[in-house]
Design a protein around this motif. Structure first.
Motif, mmCIF file in Angstrom:
data_model
loop_
_atom_site.group_PDB
_atom_site.id
_atom_site.type_symbol
_atom_site.label_atom_id
_atom_site.label_comp_id
_atom_site.label_asym_id
_atom_site.label_seq_id
_atom_site.Cartn_x
_atom_site.Cartn_y
_atom_site.Cartn_z
ATOM 1 N N THR A 168 4.200 6.568 3.573
ATOM 2 C CA THR A 168 5.289 5.497 3.938
ATOM 3 C C THR A 168 6.102 4.905 1.996
ATOM 4 O O THR A 168 5.709 4.131 2.207
ATOM 5 C CB THR A 168 4.119 4.146 4.075
ATOM 6 N N GLU A 210 10.618 -4.159 1.445
ATOM 7 C CA GLU A 210 10.039 -3.650 2.582
ATOM 8 C C GLU A 210 9.724 -2.124 3.017
ATOM 9 O O GLU A 210 11.122 -1.786 2.389
ATOM 10 C CB GLU A 210 10.571 -4.299 4.173
ATOM 11 N N LYS A 221 1.193 -4.280 1.058
ATOM 12 C CA LYS A 221 -0.038 -3.512 2.203
ATOM 13 C C LYS A 221 -0.219 -3.752 3.010
ATOM 14 O O LYS A 221 -0.245 -2.916 4.205
ATOM 15 C CB LYS A 221 -1.321 -3.581 1.608
ATOM 16 N N VAL A 222 0.494 -4.785 3.212
ATOM 17 C CA VAL A 222 0.183 -5.647 5.217
ATOM 18 C C VAL A 222 1.266 -4.896 5.508
ATOM 19 O O VAL A 222 1.348 -4.278 6.881
ATOM 20 C CB VAL A 222 0.488 -6.947 4.838
ATOM 21 N N ALA A 223 2.870 -4.536 4.704
ATOM 22 C CA ALA A 223 3.516 -4.005 5.453
ATOM 23 C C ALA A 223 3.875 -2.647 5.529
ATOM 24 O O ALA A 223 4.553 -1.790 7.221
ATOM 25 C CB ALA A 223 4.437 -4.580 4.686
ATOM 26 N N ALA A 254 1.010 -1.180 6.177
ATOM 27 C CA ALA A 254 0.001 -0.514 7.433
ATOM 28 C C ALA A 254 0.613 -1.181 8.818
ATOM 29 O O ALA A 254 0.290 -0.436 9.843
ATOM 30 C CB ALA A 254 -1.104 -1.301 7.393
ATOM 31 N N GLU A 255 1.817 -2.128 8.771
ATOM 32 C CA GLU A 255 2.559 -2.319 10.116
ATOM 33 C C GLU A 255 3.202 -0.826 10.353
ATOM 34 O O GLU A 255 3.756 -0.632 11.165
ATOM 35 C CB GLU A 255 3.117 -3.986 9.510
ATOM 36 N N LYS A 256 3.760 -0.383 8.471
ATOM 37 C CA LYS A 256 4.728 0.283 9.310
ATOM 38 C C LYS A 256 3.961 1.853 9.676
ATOM 39 O O LYS A 256 4.222 2.439 10.119
ATOM 40 C CB LYS A 256 5.242 0.265 7.903
ATOM 41 N N GLN A 257 2.915 2.278 9.228
ATOM 42 C CA GLN A 257 2.314 3.341 9.394
ATOM 43 C C GLN A 257 1.724 2.698 11.305
ATOM 44 O O GLN A 257 2.036 4.004 11.692
ATOM 45 C CB GLN A 257 1.217 3.182 8.924
ATOM 46 N N ALA A 258 1.244 1.256 12.085
ATOM 47 C CA ALA A 258 0.296 1.417 12.805
ATOM 48 C C ALA A 258 2.514 1.712 13.974
ATOM 49 O O ALA A 258 1.560 2.156 14.496
ATOM 50 C CB ALA A 258 0.057 -0.190 13.325
ATOM 51 N N LYS A 259 3.101 0.747 13.460
ATOM 52 C CA LYS A 259 4.343 1.199 14.238
ATOM 53 C C LYS A 259 4.772 3.043 14.297
ATOM 54 O O LYS A 259 5.263 3.356 15.590
ATOM 55 C CB LYS A 259 5.762 1.152 13.486
#
Length: 396
Positions: A16, A75, A121-123, A125-130
């Motif tokens: 990421t 981002e 870090k929230v962004a 994590a969201e990218k990883q989840a996606k």
């Protein structure tokens, strides 16, 4: 390893990283003891007006925030600072990725920050989840052919009923990765040219399927050359996480090693018998089991196994519809304690380095009925998509 995490591990924090940050990493190694300084890494500690940043190589840097320090947020995956937005110091958190630019202080160690560019870090994590979801909706199988002029890869996949072919399309923007010879960790994979992709390789891709399911537009592809072994266990050494298998094809003893990344499952007897019946039907040219009652055995057994599997795993959809790589991935994990002398196993391993034992990528136990039904090596098609995650790569 579990695919739910491509594929737990993820899991894949290095993937990421923002490309903008990567650009500056060479400069980090070249900075002098005085003058301009840069550091790329993860915020470990925020104390007063100071940051402790840990680089990807594990080096700790102290960063002093000045009144004139500028803060920007960008981002994940973006490289153009025109797309960045203002950020305040108070919004920084431990775990955020940052690029710090400034000058070295008088002590020659502390960086007086002129600017801090952050990826929250929230962004991340969201990218990883996606991406995890995209890998799980992706496609996996064995490469049948590659056509560079048409930008296509013909992939052989399978379901509970029959093998099928899917045409994978790629473009100049498709990311092509290659697993290391001795690892299936996604973050150990490297960017690789199309020329390294060969028939017989295992491949997994994320992207979008056509409505018919016969074509797939790939955004990212990861592939590797692996070895398939089917045989019986000769001995098990739990202390070293190793075991020896008598390979049915080569008729030789092969020492295998289980790592923290290895995916291991033991098929329920009912599932194995049902799958063997289907494979026997395919081998005889009917595409179906000769015993109609066996047609629903594998899905039902898989459903039963899923009830004891990982919370949150899908209990329907593709699993009930016939993607038994997904079924296998959802079954409870096995350990070396579940392996016994005389057990039949089907294993996908790394190619190895020629010196050390081969590392297990995926292992299926309880496969005696399958080997009886298709002794020539149906494990290639049973394990191929699952061994690259049955979802995301290198998931646990």
């Amino acid at each position: 390893m579990r695919s739910q995490a491509h594929h737990s591990r993820v899991v894949r924090s290095a993937v990421t990283l923002v490309a903008f940050f990567t650009f500056w990493q060479v400069a980090d190694a070249q900075q002098s003891s005085t003058g301009p300084a840069r550091v790329v890494g993860t915020i470990q500690v925020i104390s007063g007006k100071s940051l402790t940043v840990i680089s990807d190589t594990g080096v700790s840097s102290d960063v002093r925030i000045e009144d004139a320090t500028k803060f920007l947020q960008i981002e994940p995956g973006r490289t153009d600072l025109k797309e960045a937005t203002p950020l305040s110091f108070s919004e920084l958190q431990s775990g955020d990725r940052v690029l710090v630019r400034g000058i070295l202080a008088e002590d020659g160690k502390t960086i007086r920050a002129a600017s801090v560019i952050a990826v929250k870090k929230v962004a991340i994590a969201e990218k990883q989840a996606k991406e995890r979801a995209e890998w799980q909706r992706g496609i996996g199988g064995l490469v049948k052919s590659v056509d560079p002029s048409a930008s296509t890869i013909l992939l052989t996949t399978n379901s509970l009923n029959a093998n099928k072919e899917v045409l994978v399309h790629f473009t100049k923007d498709t990311i092509l990765r290659r697993y290391a010879a001795d690892s299936t960790r996604f973050d150990s994979a490297r960017l690789a040219p199309l020329s390294e992709l060969q028939p017989g390789d295992q491949l997994r891709a994320r992207g979008g399927r056509s409505e018919s399911g016969s074509e797939f537009n790939a955004v990212e592809i990861i592939s590797g050359t692996f070895r398939s072994i089917a045989g019986t266990i000769l001995s098990v050494d739990a202390a070293t996480n190793a075991f020896v298998v008598q390979d049915l094809a080569s008729k030789t003893a092969v020492t295998l090693r289980i790592s923290s990344e290895s995916q291991m499952r033991k098929l329920p007897a009912q599932f194995a018998e049902g799958l063997a019946a289907r494979l026997h039907g395919q081998a005889s040219g009917t595409g179906q089991s000769q015993n109609p009652a066996a047609q629903d055995v594998a899905p039902q057994a898989a459903s039963n196994a899923q009830r004891g599997s990982t919370p949150g795993a899908s209990q329907g959809g593709r699993g009930a519809g016939g993607d038994f790589q997904q079924m296998i991935a959802r079954m409870p994990a096995a350990t070396i304690a579940d392996l016994q002398k005389g057990d039949a196993v089907m294993v996908v391993t790394t190619q190895g380095n020629g010196k050390d034992p081969l590392t297990v990528v995926t292992l299926l136990g309880g496969v005696e009925p399958i080997l009886r039904a298709s002794p020539k090596g149906s494990q290639d098609m049973i394990l191929a998509p699952w061994s690259l995650g049955g979802g995301e790569p290198s998931g646990n």
